[in-house]
Scaffold this motif. Structure first.
Motif, PDB file in Angstrom:
ATOM      1  N   ASP A  98      36.509 -11.760  -7.309  1.00 55.08           N
ATOM      2  CA  ASP A  98      35.760 -11.980  -8.704  1.00 55.08           C
ATOM      3  C   ASP A  98      35.763 -11.389 -10.024  1.00 55.08           C
ATOM      4  OD1 ASP A  98      33.911 -13.654  -6.844  1.00 55.08           O
ATOM      5  OD2 ASP A  98      32.858 -11.712  -6.254  1.00 55.08           O
TER       6      ASP A  98
ATOM      7  N   LYS B 289      39.075 -13.510 -11.395  1.00 59.22           N
ATOM      8  CA  LYS B 289      38.529 -14.539 -12.302  1.00 59.22           C
ATOM      9  C   LYS B 289      38.695 -13.977 -13.628  1.00 59.22           C
ATOM     10  CE  LYS B 289      37.670 -16.212  -7.609  1.00 59.22           C
ATOM     11  NZ  LYS B 289      36.519 -17.560  -6.920  1.00 59.22           N
ATOM     12  N   ARG B 290      38.042 -13.200 -13.299  1.00 56.90           N
ATOM     13  CA  ARG B 290      37.153 -12.854 -15.009  1.00 56.90           C
ATOM     14  C   ARG B 290      38.437 -12.490 -16.413  1.00 56.90           C
ATOM     15  NH1 ARG B 290      32.753 -12.669 -11.972  1.00 56.90           N
ATOM     16  NH2 ARG B 290      30.819 -12.930 -12.661  1.00 56.90           N
TER      17      ARG B 290
ATOM     18  N   ASP C 147      39.138 -17.183 -15.256  1.00 55.50           N
ATOM     19  CA  ASP C 147      39.320 -17.957 -14.880  1.00 55.50           C
ATOM     20  C   ASP C 147      37.622 -18.604 -14.537  1.00 55.50           C
ATOM     21  OD1 ASP C 147      41.458 -19.152 -14.609  1.00 55.50           O
ATOM     22  OD2 ASP C 147      41.008 -17.838 -12.153  1.00 55.50           O
ATOM     23  N   THR C 148      36.834 -17.607 -15.018  1.00 58.22           N
ATOM     24  CA  THR C 148      35.442 -17.570 -14.607  1.00 58.22           C
ATOM     25  C   THR C 148      34.646 -16.298 -16.946  1.00 58.22           C
ATOM     26  OG1 THR C 148      34.856 -17.543 -12.686  1.00 58.22           O
ATOM     27  CG2 THR C 148      33.440 -16.348 -13.872  1.00 58.22           C
TER      28      THR C 148
END
Length: 82
Positions: A35, A38-39, A43-44
């Motif tokens: 998680d 991804k940041r 991606d996020t």
């Protein structure tokens, strides 16, 4: 003018202070290292409530996380050159 998060700065600060992606995930209350990954890789998006935590852990003012982004505006003159 719009602003983007300077992901390279966040990554370099994390590495400078010796934090792993797992450490950062825990600091931010994320479920997994992925998680956070991804940041950090774009991606996020980082959530607004996560930025103060990043600021504190990375010893960096929040304003430093933002970089201006200038969108390319194509003018009539530029189109004629093509």
């Amino acid at each position: 003018m719009t602003y983007t998060i300077n992901l390279k700065l966040i990554k370099s600060k994390r590495e400078k202070y010796g934090y792993t992606q797992q450490n950062m995930a825990e600091f931010l209350g994320l479920k997994t290292r992925a998680d956070y990954f991804k940041r950090e890789n774009g991606d996020t998006r980082f959530k607004t409530v996560e930025l103060p935590v990043l600021s504190k852990k990375l010893h960096t003012p929040m304003k430093d996380f933002f970089t201006p982004r200038v969108d390319k505006i194509e003018t009539d003159e530029a189109r004629m050159i093509k």
